[in-house]
Motif scaffolding. Structure first.
Motif, PDB file in Angstrom:
ATOM      1  N   THR A 234      -2.530  -0.804 -12.127  1.00 14.34           N
ATOM      2  CA  THR A 234      -2.120  -0.895 -10.727  1.00 14.34           C
ATOM      3  C   THR A 234      -3.364  -1.053  -9.871  1.00 14.34           C
ATOM      4  O   THR A 234      -4.467  -0.671 -10.278  1.00 14.34           O
ATOM      5  CB  THR A 234      -1.312   0.346 -10.284  1.00 14.34           C
ATOM      6  N   HIS A 235      -3.182  -1.615  -8.694  1.00 11.81           N
ATOM      7  CA  HIS A 235      -4.273  -1.754  -7.739  1.00 11.81           C
ATOM      8  C   HIS A 235      -4.344  -0.481  -6.905  1.00 11.81           C
ATOM      9  O   HIS A 235      -3.315   0.013  -6.435  1.00 11.81           O
ATOM     10  CB  HIS A 235      -4.046  -2.964  -6.831  1.00 11.81           C
ATOM     11  N   LEU A 236      -5.529   0.040  -6.732  1.00  9.43           N
ATOM     12  CA  LEU A 236      -5.733   1.222  -5.891  1.00  9.43           C
ATOM     13  C   LEU A 236      -6.077   0.742  -4.489  1.00  9.43           C
ATOM     14  O   LEU A 236      -7.226   0.387  -4.206  1.00  9.43           O
ATOM     15  CB  LEU A 236      -6.857   2.090  -6.462  1.00  9.43           C
ATOM     16  N   VAL A 237      -5.069   0.672  -3.634  1.00 11.00           N
ATOM     17  CA  VAL A 237      -5.265   0.167  -2.275  1.00 11.00           C
ATOM     18  C   VAL A 237      -4.576   1.089  -1.283  1.00 11.00           C
ATOM     19  O   VAL A 237      -3.716   1.891  -1.648  1.00 11.00           O
ATOM     20  CB  VAL A 237      -4.709  -1.274  -2.112  1.00 11.00           C
ATOM     21  N   GLY A 238      -4.962   0.975  -0.032  1.00  8.92           N
ATOM     22  CA  GLY A 238      -4.323   1.733   1.035  1.00  8.92           C
ATOM     23  C   GLY A 238      -4.947   3.090   1.262  1.00  8.92           C
ATOM     24  O   GLY A 238      -5.924   3.487   0.607  1.00  8.92           O
TER      25      GLY A 238
ATOM     26  N   THR B 299       0.806  -1.218   0.000  1.00  6.88           N
ATOM     27  CA  THR B 299       0.000   0.000   0.000  1.00  6.88           C
ATOM     28  C   THR B 299       0.839   1.269   0.000  1.00  6.88           C
ATOM     29  O   THR B 299       0.338   2.344  -0.272  1.00  6.88           O
ATOM     30  CB  THR B 299      -0.945   0.020   1.221  1.00  6.88           C
ATOM     31  N   GLU B 300       2.139   1.172   0.320  1.00  4.21           N
ATOM     32  CA  GLU B 300       2.961   2.371   0.401  1.00  4.21           C
ATOM     33  C   GLU B 300       3.344   2.891  -0.980  1.00  4.21           C
ATOM     34  O   GLU B 300       3.292   4.082  -1.251  1.00  4.21           O
ATOM     35  CB  GLU B 300       4.262   2.115   1.190  1.00  4.21           C
ATOM     36  N   THR B 301       3.771   1.999  -1.855  1.00  6.71           N
ATOM     37  CA  THR B 301       4.232   2.369  -3.192  1.00  6.71           C
ATOM     38  C   THR B 301       3.456   1.559  -4.217  1.00  6.71           C
ATOM     39  O   THR B 301       3.419   0.336  -4.141  1.00  6.71           O
ATOM     40  CB  THR B 301       5.735   2.052  -3.352  1.00  6.71           C
ATOM     41  N   PRO B 302       2.803   2.227  -5.169  1.00  9.95           N
ATOM     42  CA  PRO B 302       2.039   1.458  -6.159  1.00  9.95           C
ATOM     43  C   PRO B 302       2.946   0.592  -7.030  1.00  9.95           C
ATOM     44  O   PRO B 302       4.051   1.001  -7.384  1.00  9.95           O
ATOM     45  CB  PRO B 302       1.325   2.524  -6.989  1.00  9.95           C
ATOM     46  N   GLN B 303       2.478  -0.586  -7.344  1.00  8.01           N
ATOM     47  CA  GLN B 303       3.180  -1.496  -8.244  1.00  8.01           C
ATOM     48  C   GLN B 303       2.430  -1.483  -9.572  1.00  8.01           C
ATOM     49  O   GLN B 303       1.205  -1.659  -9.585  1.00  8.01           O
ATOM     50  CB  GLN B 303       3.191  -2.910  -7.668  1.00  8.01           C
ATOM     51  N   PHE B 304       3.127  -1.286 -10.675  1.00  9.37           N
ATOM     52  CA  PHE B 304       2.495  -1.244 -11.981  1.00  9.37           C
ATOM     53  C   PHE B 304       2.807  -2.532 -12.737  1.00  9.37           C
ATOM     54  O   PHE B 304       3.910  -3.061 -12.650  1.00  9.37           O
ATOM     55  CB  PHE B 304       2.969  -0.026 -12.779  1.00  9.37           C
TER      56      PHE B 304
END
Length: 127
Positions: free
Chosen positions: A32-36, A6-11
């Motif tokens: 990317t997943h929109l989480v956090g 949740t800290e850094t988006p993964q693409f």
């Protein structure tokens, strides 16, 4: 359940698939997943960069050698139809529309009825 940082988006980049818009072309998407806690702010930033959102996934086309798909945002209050739009409106003024409550197509109802009546989801829904 899959855990996403949740800290850094993964693409991620999808594998090539047939383009649904241009025959004979392949499409790819970066997503990317929109989480956090910062998901909303990340969505705002990505939207300005041409990303679209579907539930908790932000994505945009990333096709090799093609830029035909363009994400467009319209500021509704500032919208002014062009002359050609006005001509289309005049030409089609005999077409009437009406608001209705959303309803699933009969095929969806039939499939979900089979599931709720003891059918198996694999038999009723495509995977």
């Amino acid at each position: 359940m899959t855990q996403h940082p949740t800290e850094t988006p993964q693409f991620y980049l999808t594998a090539p698939a047939p383009c649904p818009y241009l025959p004979g072309r392949a499409e790819r998407k970066v997503f990317t997943h929109l989480v956090g806690d910062r998901a909303s702010a990340l969505n705002d930033i990505l939207t300005q960069g041409g990303f679209r959102r579907s539930q908790n996934i932000a994505y945009r086309p990333a096709c090799d050698g093609c830029r035909s798909c363009i994400s467009v945002r319209v500021i509704v209050d500032a919208f002014q139809p062009t002359g050609s739009m006005e001509r289309v409106i005049r030409r089609n003024r005999d077409i009437a529309g009406s608001r209705r409550r959303p309803a699933p197509p009969r095929t969806s109802t039939r499939c979900s009825g089979r599931i709720s009546n003891g059918g198996t989801p694999k038999a009723a829904w495509p995977t």
